[in-house]
Design an enzyme around this catalytic site. Structure first.
Site, PDB file in Angstrom:
ATOM      1  N   CYS A  52      22.108  14.676   1.782  1.00 23.45           N
ATOM      2  CA  CYS A  52      21.114  13.763   1.204  1.00 23.45           C
ATOM      3  C   CYS A  52      19.784  14.459   0.894  1.00 23.45           C
ATOM      4  O   CYS A  52      19.152  14.185  -0.129  1.00 23.45           O
ATOM      5  CB  CYS A  52      20.898  12.562   2.111  1.00 23.45           C
ATOM      6  SG  CYS A  52      20.433  12.953   3.801  1.00 23.45           S
ATOM      7  N   ASP A 106      18.022   6.174  -3.404  1.00 19.78           N
ATOM      8  CA  ASP A 106      18.811   6.541  -2.221  1.00 19.78           C
ATOM      9  C   ASP A 106      19.908   7.538  -2.596  1.00 19.78           C
ATOM     10  O   ASP A 106      20.807   7.207  -3.363  1.00 19.78           O
ATOM     11  CB  ASP A 106      19.428   5.276  -1.614  1.00 19.78           C
ATOM     12  CG  ASP A 106      20.028   5.508  -0.239  1.00 19.78           C
ATOM     13  OD1 ASP A 106      20.358   6.666   0.085  1.00 19.78           O
ATOM     14  OD2 ASP A 106      20.178   4.528   0.512  1.00 19.78           O
ATOM     15  N   HIS A 164      22.371   8.578  -0.856  1.00 19.81           N
ATOM     16  CA  HIS A 164      23.613   8.405  -0.087  1.00 19.81           C
ATOM     17  C   HIS A 164      24.718   7.696  -0.873  1.00 19.81           C
ATOM     18  O   HIS A 164      25.825   7.532  -0.359  1.00 19.81           O
ATOM     19  CB  HIS A 164      23.319   7.631   1.202  1.00 19.81           C
ATOM     20  CG  HIS A 164      22.331   8.316   2.098  1.00 19.81           C
ATOM     21  ND1 HIS A 164      20.977   8.056   2.034  1.00 19.81           N
ATOM     22  CD2 HIS A 164      22.488   9.258   3.058  1.00 19.81           C
ATOM     23  CE1 HIS A 164      20.345   8.798   2.929  1.00 19.81           C
ATOM     24  NE2 HIS A 164      21.235   9.541   3.563  1.00 19.81           N
TER      25      HIS A 164
END
Length: 583
Positions: free
Chosen positions: A409, A534, A536
């Protein structure tokens, strides 16, 4: 005041239009010079040019330009304006007027060709108001009116592009070819408008389709109109490669635009585009003759016009020769642009659905779908929002056919930040892959000299900062937060960063990394919301899923309290390079 239109019955929009002498209705776009802080009067005002559009008695001021009162500079600037925009008058910066004030004297050294175009003089009033005087035949009206503003643009931008190939055996021959092409445009240049199946010439549109309408839902974005020209002029110039041409080949890429009334016919839009194309051909002819005003030397056999959308200008501009630093420097000064890359060739607007010239094809700016505040926001009306400036690519798990699910990440957040510098033309290198980041980290950080390239080794915000500084060559600032509550207390610093530098922030919350691209903060209640990209996410680049599932969206403090799990939250604030070397 009631809303009015730039052309009655065609394009109604918000804002005040106040009646001036001579029955003129005037609206101004809320530019910083018009709505800034208190202005102090000066003895010698600075005159800036008003750029805008008019139709009958309706006038809209769109931007300001700082162009010297010399013919060659004014001609050069005027040539960069899309069809439908013009120099309307002057803004007297440094004058604070009231409705009873006498107008400041007009400059006496305006070139005659442009002095005849002057329609009005504007000055700041008390507070955030404007005062206007109409100019009739070079004379200022004695009475004035205050002017309100509207951010609703009254015209629709249509844009087209065509590549012309021709033999360039001599300057005289090229000049004849250009003249022949300009004469042929109405009858041979075909336009295909979005939503319409056929490609028609201007003459065909006038005869067959007078009632077709240009779309009205594009706001400030230009409508891309495909153009085709199988044969133009006696030279057979074409936008299709002609393998039979044996002599030296001249290639001229026209990228032209026009501002038209929403709801106009396709014939009217095509006519405006033809006029815009002819103007660029006239500039090409001047380049061919070595007589382009104020321009640098440029070979006509490799001349490219490009459309740009500078950040502080609410309309596009069309320029040629921006490979030359002097050309870019002149227009940076004309539009008073910040010293950041905005007119480099790679900064040109992509064509239609084409991706950005420096894009890898990943989603660009998905946060724009999330609004200026979260739907659950309970802050006051005085809440402040700030966002990144420019474009970035959303990089997440599994991109580039590389499996980093569960550990990569921070690498992806780093890639997202690097992509911002690439898309803003600060960096000409491709965004580094995860193995390339690891190789870079081994070189720049003594603590990672033994890092195995290709391993699943985690990195954090600090390591990301090391790589970002070395790879792009910029400075970064770290913001250390003890908790989610401390992150909220740092909101004013984050707002200041976004407003002054405009770059995405790398974030580390516990063992997870995120990228921040916006913030909303209520200084009274201390409520804060963060617009997060994000990394992820592991799915396909489907924007509906990405936004709908919250992979890109607004997050509250509870989100970061959970993700940090009692740990620190670190933010890396990359700086924007400054200085004339970057323009």
């Amino acid at each position: 005041a009631q809303a009015s239109s730039i052309n009655q019955g065609c394009c109604r929009h918000e804002g005040c239009h106040l009646l001036l002498s001579g029955n003129m209705h005037l609206t101004a776009y809320p530019l910083p010079d018009f709505i800034g802080g208190d202005e102090r009067a000066t003895e010698s005002p600075e005159f800036l040019w008003l750029v805008g559009m008019e139709s009958g008695d309706e006038v809209f001021v769109a931007s300001l330009a700082d162009v010297p009162m010399e013919f060659e500079y004014l001609a050069k600037f005027h040539g960069a304006l899309p069809e439908g925009l013009q120099l309307l008058g002057l803004f007297a910066r440094g004058v604070v007027a009231t409705s009873d004030s006498r107008p400041p004297a007009l400059p006496t050294f305006i070139p005659n060709n442009f002095g005849k175009q002057l329609r009005l003089l504007l000055a700041r009033g008390e507070g955030s108001t404007l005062v206007a005087w109409e100019i009739l035949d070079g004379n200022l009206a004695s009475s004035s009116q205050s002017v309100a503003m509207s951010s609703k643009f009254p015209r629709l931008c249509v844009r087209s592009r065509v590549r012309l190939l021709m033999e360039s055996s001599s300057t005289a021959r090229v000049a004849r070819h250009i003249e022949d092409i300009a004469n042929d445009l109405p009858s041979r240049l075909r336009f295909k408008f979005p939503g319409h199946r056929s490609a028609c010439t201007l003459e065909e549109l006038r005869d067959q389709s007078p009632n077709l309408l240009v779309g009205t839902d594009h706001d400030h974005l230009p409508v891309a109109v495909d153009a085709f020209a199988e044969s133009l002029g006696n030279s057979g110039a074409t936008n299709l490669v002609n393998m039979s041409l044996q002599a030296c080949i001249a290639s001229i890429i026209l990228d032209f635009a026009a501002y038209v009334i929403p709801g106009c016919s396709l014939a009217d839009a095509a006519a405006a585009l033809v006029t815009a194309a002819r103007r660029q051909l006239q500039d090409a002819a001047k380049v061919n003759a070595g007589a382009l005003p104020g321009g640098a030397a440029q070979r006509v056999d490799a001349l490219t016009f490009r459309c740009f959308a500078p950040c502080s200008v609410p309309h596009i501009v069309c320029l040629a020769g921006t490979e030359d630093r002097k050309v870019r420097g002149d227009f940076h000064r004309f539009f008073r642009l910040p010293q950041v890359p905005q007119l480099l060739p790679d900064c040109g607007l992509p064509w239609g659905a084409d991706r950005h010239a420096l894009s890898s094809g990943k989603p660009i700016n998905p946060h724009l779908e999330c609004g200026s505040r979260p739907g659950w926001w309970k802050g006051s009306e005085g809440s402040k929002s700030a966002f990144i400036q420019g474009s970035y690519e959303y990089c997440h798990y599994m991109h580039d056919r590389f499996d980093d699910d569960g550990w990569g990440c921070a690498y992806r957040s780093l890639q997202t930040c690097v992509s911002w510098y690439c898309l803003q033309a600060y960096c000409s290198k491709a965004v580094p892959s995860i193995p390339e980041v690891q190789q870079q980290l081994k070189r720049v950080d003594e603590a990672h000299k033994d890092l195995r390239v290709g391993s699943k080794t985690w990195i954090g915000t600090v390591e990301g900062m090391y790589v970002l500084q070395d790879f792009v060559g910029i400075d970064c600032r770290m913001l250390y937060c003890q908790s989610a509550a401390d992150l909220a207390r740092q909101a004013p610093q984050i707002i200041e960063h976004l407003e002054s530098h405009g770059t995405p922030l790398m974030m580390g919350a516990g063992q997870k990394a995120f990228t921040m691209v916006g913030i909303c903060f209520d200084s009274a209640s201390k409520e804060a919301a963060f617009l997060i990209v994000d990394p992820h996410y592991t799915g396909s680049d489907d924007l509906k899923t990405i936004i709908g599932k919250g992979w890109v969206g607004w997050k509250d403090l509870a989100f970061f309290k959970k993700e940090a799990d009692g740990g620190f939250i670190n933010c890396c604030l990359p700086m924007r390079p400054q200085g004339s070397a970057h323009i």
